[in-house]
Design an enzyme around this catalytic site. Structure first.
Site, PDB file in Angstrom:
ATOM      1  N   HIS A   1      -0.408  12.371  -1.379  1.00 10.29           N
ATOM      2  CA  HIS A   1      -1.059  11.243  -2.049  1.00 10.29           C
ATOM      3  C   HIS A   1      -0.498  10.942  -3.440  1.00 10.29           C
ATOM      4  CE1 HIS A   1      -4.144  10.298   0.958  1.00 10.29           C
ATOM      5  NE2 HIS A   1      -4.154  11.594   1.213  1.00 10.29           N
TER       6      HIS A   1
ATOM      7  N   ASP B   1       1.988  -6.025   2.001  1.00 11.10           N
ATOM      8  CA  ASP B   1       1.453  -4.798   2.586  1.00 11.10           C
ATOM      9  C   ASP B   1       2.593  -3.790   2.740  1.00 11.10           C
ATOM     10  OD1 ASP B   1      -1.058  -3.708   4.214  1.00 11.10           O
ATOM     11  OD2 ASP B   1       0.739  -3.186   5.343  1.00 11.10           O
TER      12      ASP B   1
ATOM     13  N   ASP C   1      -3.201  -0.369   0.151  1.00 10.25           N
ATOM     14  CA  ASP C   1      -1.807  -0.773  -0.050  1.00 10.25           C
ATOM     15  C   ASP C   1      -1.642  -2.287   0.109  1.00 10.25           C
ATOM     16  OD1 ASP C   1      -2.394  -0.491   2.711  1.00 10.25           O
ATOM     17  OD2 ASP C   1      -0.267  -0.469   3.194  1.00 10.25           O
TER      18      ASP C   1
ATOM     19  N   ASP D   1       0.665   7.247  -4.536  1.00  7.82           N
ATOM     20  CA  ASP D   1       0.270   6.548  -5.753  1.00  7.82           C
ATOM     21  C   ASP D   1       1.490   6.024  -6.504  1.00  7.82           C
ATOM     22  OD1 ASP D   1      -2.376   7.025  -5.216  1.00  7.82           O
ATOM     23  OD2 ASP D   1      -2.609   8.638  -6.682  1.00  7.82           O
TER      24      ASP D   1
ATOM     25  N   ASN E   1       1.745   8.814   2.782  1.00 13.83           N
ATOM     26  CA  ASN E   1       0.788   9.803   2.287  1.00 13.83           C
ATOM     27  C   ASN E   1       0.848  11.094   3.082  1.00 13.83           C
ATOM     28  OD1 ASN E   1      -0.386   8.436   0.090  1.00 13.83           O
ATOM     29  ND2 ASN E   1      -1.763   7.291   1.433  1.00 13.83           N
TER      30      ASN E   1
END
Length: 210
Positions: free
Chosen positions: A85, A72, A115, A89, A80
């Site tokens: 964002h 995680d 994630d 990514d 973010n």
């Protein structure tokens, strides 16, 4: 090869008619469609459904010790919110590539959603090998960037935006005697993941179960 037998009026075989078909392109297209359906579109790793199908199959037939790992990204929402964002990514893509590079080709490496990532390694039990793998994984793909974050902040500009360099937390469970229900394995790994986060993040916790 496709063929039919032609018969005469009294029902006796008269002749055989057949044809050869080149199905290579069709098979390749089906393989590509199947692969696309099994893969996460962002990272190229197995998606959740495909991973669960493979892991559950392996758990039913595997007799050796096995390890399930959950990964995680620490404070991913902050990544973010701070960087946007597209940068989030990029983090997920780089993490996916890193996990695939560290693990063996036969291991199941998947993005479970958001994630959250998962790894299943058949034949990997407690010992020095799993310790080395977890230590390597816990450093994550951004360790070098984090070590130079101070300098990167001073040198950053509007033309050279800073890149996110988050840490990751890991929960791992070694099962000594499969078969075992996937739900039990997942629940145990999830618990160890949160123990790693509660202990300060950027680290791993390992649990061994019978």
């Amino acid at each position: 090869y496709q063929s039919v037998v032609l018969y005469n009026e009294d029902g006796s075989p008269l002749r055989h008619v057949g044809r050869l078909l080149d199905t290579h392109d069709m098979v390749m297209r089906e393989s590509q469609f199947r692969k696309k359906a099994e893969r996460d579109s962002l990272t190229g790793l197995y998606n959740r459904a495909a991973a669960l199908d493979r892991i559950e199959t392996l758990l039913n037939i595997e007799k050796r010790p096995c390890t399930f790992i959950t990964v995680d990204v620490d404070d991913f929402k902050a990544v973010n919110d701070t960087y946007g964002h597209p940068e989030g990514d990029r983090v997920l893509k780089e993490l996916g590539a890193f996990l695939r590079q560290v693990m063996r080709k036969e291991d199941v490496v998947a993005r479970m959603g958001g994630d959250e990532f998962a790894i299943f390694a058949a034949g990997l039990g407690p010992g020095p090998a799993i310790d080395r793998i977890l230590e390597h994984l816990a450093r994550g793909p951004f360790a070098t960037t984090r070590a130079t974050d101070g300098g990167a902040v001073e040198a950053s500009s509007e033309e050279e935006p800073r890149l996110a360099s988050p840490s990751i937390s890991i929960g791992a469970v070694c099962c000594l005697n499969p078969p075992i229900a996937f739900e039990k394995l997942y629940e145990a790994a999830d618990e160890t993941l949160y123990q790693a986060k509660d202990a300060g993040k950027a680290q791993y916790q390992l649990r061994v179960i019978e």
